[in-house]
Design a protein around this motif. Structure first.
Motif, PDB file in Angstrom:
ATOM      1  N   GLN A 101       0.825  -1.207   0.000  1.00 12.21           N
ATOM      2  CA  GLN A 101       0.000   0.000   0.000  1.00 12.21           C
ATOM      3  C   GLN A 101       0.861   1.259   0.000  1.00 12.21           C
ATOM      4  OE1 GLN A 101      -2.355  -0.886   3.464  1.00 12.21           O
ATOM      5  NE2 GLN A 101      -3.948  -1.959   2.303  1.00 12.21           N
ATOM      6  N   MET A 102       2.088   1.166   0.519  1.00 13.62           N
ATOM      7  CA  MET A 102       3.028   2.285   0.487  1.00 13.62           C
ATOM      8  C   MET A 102       3.608   2.503  -0.912  1.00 13.62           C
ATOM      9  SD  MET A 102       5.315   1.799   3.955  1.00 13.62           S
ATOM     10  CE  MET A 102       6.649   2.712   3.155  1.00 13.62           C
ATOM     11  N   GLY A 103       3.439   1.511  -1.784  1.00 10.29           N
ATOM     12  CA  GLY A 103       3.957   1.635  -3.139  1.00 10.29           C
ATOM     13  C   GLY A 103       5.066   0.677  -3.501  1.00 10.29           C
ATOM     14  N   MET A 104       5.494  -0.189  -2.568  1.00 14.46           N
ATOM     15  CA  MET A 104       6.531  -1.163  -2.893  1.00 14.46           C
ATOM     16  C   MET A 104       5.978  -2.184  -3.885  1.00 14.46           C
ATOM     17  SD  MET A 104       9.126  -0.070  -1.203  1.00 14.46           S
ATOM     18  CE  MET A 104      10.273  -1.419  -1.427  1.00 14.46           C
ATOM     19  N   ARG A 105       6.781  -2.478  -4.908  1.00 17.20           N
ATOM     20  CA  ARG A 105       6.344  -3.416  -5.949  1.00 17.20           C
ATOM     21  C   ARG A 105       7.353  -4.532  -6.180  1.00 17.20           C
ATOM     22  NH1 ARG A 105       2.499  -1.325  -4.698  1.00 17.20           N
ATOM     23  NH2 ARG A 105       0.863  -0.303  -5.940  1.00 17.20           N
ATOM     24  N   GLN A 106       8.432  -4.557  -5.402  1.00 18.05           N
ATOM     25  CA  GLN A 106       9.437  -5.606  -5.542  1.00 18.05           C
ATOM     26  C   GLN A 106       9.739  -6.187  -4.165  1.00 18.05           C
ATOM     27  OE1 GLN A 106      12.169  -4.856  -9.219  1.00 18.05           O
ATOM     28  NE2 GLN A 106      12.657  -3.278  -7.699  1.00 18.05           N
ATOM     29  N   PHE A 107       9.636  -7.505  -4.040  1.00 22.84           N
ATOM     30  CA  PHE A 107       9.823  -8.179  -2.763  1.00 22.84           C
ATOM     31  C   PHE A 107      10.832  -9.312  -2.913  1.00 22.84           C
ATOM     32  CE2 PHE A 107       5.773  -6.104  -2.547  1.00 22.84           C
ATOM     33  CZ  PHE A 107       5.630  -5.700  -1.227  1.00 22.84           C
ATOM     34  N   LEU A 108      11.747  -9.398  -1.959  1.00 25.27           N
ATOM     35  CA  LEU A 108      12.742 -10.470  -1.910  1.00 25.27           C
ATOM     36  C   LEU A 108      12.636 -11.139  -0.555  1.00 25.27           C
ATOM     37  CD1 LEU A 108      15.166 -12.015  -3.036  1.00 25.27           C
ATOM     38  CD2 LEU A 108      16.640 -10.145  -2.241  1.00 25.27           C
ATOM     39  N   ASP A 109      12.136 -12.367  -0.546  1.00 20.71           N
ATOM     40  CA  ASP A 109      11.900 -13.111   0.688  1.00 20.71           C
ATOM     41  C   ASP A 109      13.006 -14.148   0.847  1.00 20.71           C
ATOM     42  OD1 ASP A 109      10.866 -14.327   2.909  1.00 20.71           O
ATOM     43  OD2 ASP A 109       9.128 -15.209   1.914  1.00 20.71           O
ATOM     44  N   VAL A 110      13.965 -13.867   1.719  1.00 15.57           N
ATOM     45  CA  VAL A 110      15.140 -14.715   1.896  1.00 15.57           C
ATOM     46  C   VAL A 110      14.890 -15.712   3.019  1.00 15.57           C
ATOM     47  CG1 VAL A 110      17.610 -14.752   2.423  1.00 15.57           C
ATOM     48  CG2 VAL A 110      16.641 -12.886   1.049  1.00 15.57           C
ATOM     49  N   GLY A 111      15.136 -16.994   2.735  1.00 13.63           N
ATOM     50  CA  GLY A 111      14.889 -18.037   3.722  1.00 13.63           C
ATOM     51  C   GLY A 111      13.417 -18.292   3.918  1.00 13.63           C
ATOM     52  N   THR A 112      12.698 -18.444   2.821  1.00 11.77           N
ATOM     53  CA  THR A 112      11.239 -18.505   2.882  1.00 11.77           C
ATOM     54  C   THR A 112      10.687 -19.755   3.551  1.00 11.77           C
ATOM     55  OG1 THR A 112       9.228 -18.336   1.545  1.00 11.77           O
ATOM     56  CG2 THR A 112      11.066 -19.548   0.573  1.00 11.77           C
ATOM     57  N   GLY A 113      11.423 -20.881   3.482  1.00 11.91           N
ATOM     58  CA  GLY A 113      10.852 -22.135   3.959  1.00 11.91           C
ATOM     59  C   GLY A 113       9.801 -22.620   2.971  1.00 11.91           C
ATOM     60  N   ILE A 114       9.148 -23.721   3.292  1.00  8.37           N
ATOM     61  CA  ILE A 114       8.094 -24.222   2.414  1.00  8.37           C
ATOM     62  C   ILE A 114       6.939 -23.229   2.429  1.00  8.37           C
ATOM     63  CG2 ILE A 114       6.385 -26.051   2.090  1.00  8.37           C
ATOM     64  CD1 ILE A 114       8.458 -28.035   3.045  1.00  8.37           C
ATOM     65  N   PRO A 115       6.551 -22.719   1.268  1.00  7.79           N
ATOM     66  CA  PRO A 115       5.592 -21.597   1.218  1.00  7.79           C
ATOM     67  C   PRO A 115       4.141 -21.988   1.510  1.00  7.79           C
ATOM     68  CG  PRO A 115       6.209 -22.261  -0.995  1.00  7.79           C
ATOM     69  CD  PRO A 115       7.036 -23.091  -0.062  1.00  7.79           C
ATOM     70  N   THR A 116       3.773 -21.930   2.789  1.00  5.18           N
ATOM     71  CA  THR A 116       2.402 -22.190   3.199  1.00  5.18           C
ATOM     72  C   THR A 116       1.484 -21.076   2.692  1.00  5.18           C
ATOM     73  OG1 THR A 116       3.305 -23.167   5.218  1.00  5.18           O
ATOM     74  CG2 THR A 116       0.948 -22.721   5.180  1.00  5.18           C
ATOM     75  N   SER A 117       0.389 -21.434   2.064  1.00  4.49           N
ATOM     76  CA  SER A 117      -0.547 -20.440   1.518  1.00  4.49           C
ATOM     77  C   SER A 117      -1.480 -19.909   2.617  1.00  4.49           C
ATOM     78  CB  SER A 117      -1.375 -21.095   0.409  1.00  4.49           C
ATOM     79  OG  SER A 117      -2.232 -20.162  -0.194  1.00  4.49           O
ATOM     80  N   PRO A 118      -1.824 -18.590   2.563  1.00  4.85           N
ATOM     81  CA  PRO A 118      -1.378 -17.586   1.601  1.00  4.85           C
ATOM     82  C   PRO A 118       0.024 -17.088   1.933  1.00  4.85           C
ATOM     83  CG  PRO A 118      -2.865 -16.563   3.157  1.00  4.85           C
ATOM     84  CD  PRO A 118      -2.829 -18.024   3.502  1.00  4.85           C
ATOM     85  N   ASN A 119       0.877 -17.057   0.904  1.00  6.69           N
ATOM     86  CA  ASN A 119       2.243 -16.632   1.119  1.00  6.69           C
ATOM     87  C   ASN A 119       2.436 -15.199   0.643  1.00  6.69           C
ATOM     88  OD1 ASN A 119       4.775 -17.090   2.182  1.00  6.69           O
ATOM     89  ND2 ASN A 119       5.517 -18.261   0.445  1.00  6.69           N
TER      90      ASN A 119
END
Length: 251
Positions: A49-67
């Motif tokens: 909502q602040m305007g960020m459009r690029q995300f880098l999730d380091v060490g995500t683990g198994i992506p449980t939904s909703p991710n």
């Protein structure tokens, strides 16, 4: 184990056995895991909502939904997300779970968080994100799996220097500050399962944000970071949540 704590289905007998030992040592671990996950949802939504459009999730683990990508792209369909982890099992499951994502907007890179240079130079990151523009870096429930002050802080410092102004840093981290005895027992259960964990105090977690500008409300416990109507955390105690969390921006 984290997927199991969250009520997911992408876990294995060994995970469930070790999760049971952690729960016996620290019964509040289920609340802590879910409060941490909800912090991720709120922080990603806020950043989008602040305007960020690029995300880098380091060490995500198994992506449980909703991710993360589902939250970000639910607000801004053009948001781009890269997940990274060093576990080959995570790679297999991530590839299956991400097939439904729009091509080019969500990717997974097989990288070790202890080598942030390799993370930023990975093909998936370079093809999905524009590193000349702000990136929302997510190190959620990661740094306590990096024992030793030097290595953990070096990871954050490298990203801070490499990412452009306007980038953000999101961290959650387990702490012994509220009820140390069950945390010590739980960390012993993790160590017995081959996963060393280092809980850190408020002062130690605060150091990760050196050189960043904390967003309101600053460093707080996960369930106290911008609570909303969607997540009723009024009954959660600090000792149950047992994780500090904050979001900061690079000047």
């Amino acid at each position: 184990m984290y997927d199991y704590f969250l009520g997911g289905t992408t876990n294995f007998p060994a995970d469930r056995e070790n999760a049971g030992k952690a729960m016996a040592a620290f019964p509040g671990v289920l609340v802590a895991a879910r409060a941490n996950r909800q912090f991720m949802h709120r922080s990603v939504r806020h950043l989008t909502q602040m305007g960020m459009r690029q995300f880098l999730d380091v060490g995500t683990g198994i992506p449980t939904s909703p991710n993360l990508h589902e939250i970000a792209q639910g607000v801004a369909p053009d948001a781009r997300v890269v997940y990274t982890d060093n576990d080959p099992i995570v790679l297999t499951h991530a590839q299956a779970l991400l097939r439904s994502s729009s091509e080019g907007r969500t990717a997974y890179a097989q990288c070790d968080a202890r080598d942030p240079e390799a993370v930023l130079k990975s093909t998936e990151v370079l093809e999905t994100l524009d590193l000349s523009r702000p990136v929302a870096l997510s190190l959620i429930a990661l740094l306590h799996f990096v024992p030793g002050e030097r290595t953990a802080h070096e990871i954050v410092e490298y990203f801070r220097e490499a990412l452009p102004s306007g980038s953000t840093l999101t961290i959650s981290h387990v702490t012994p500050d509220f009820d140390p005895e069950p945390i010590t027992r739980a960390l012993g259960a993790y160590a017995a399962a081959g996963t060393p964990v280092q809980a850190r105090t408020r002062q130690e977690v605060t150091r990760f944000f050196d050189g960043w500008e904390l967003l309101d409300p600053g460093l707080t416990v996960t369930h106290r970071w911008r609570p909303d109507a969607e997540h009723d955390l009024s009954q959660v105690t600090d000792a149950e949540a047992t994780c500090y969390a904050a979001v900061a921006r690079k000047p």
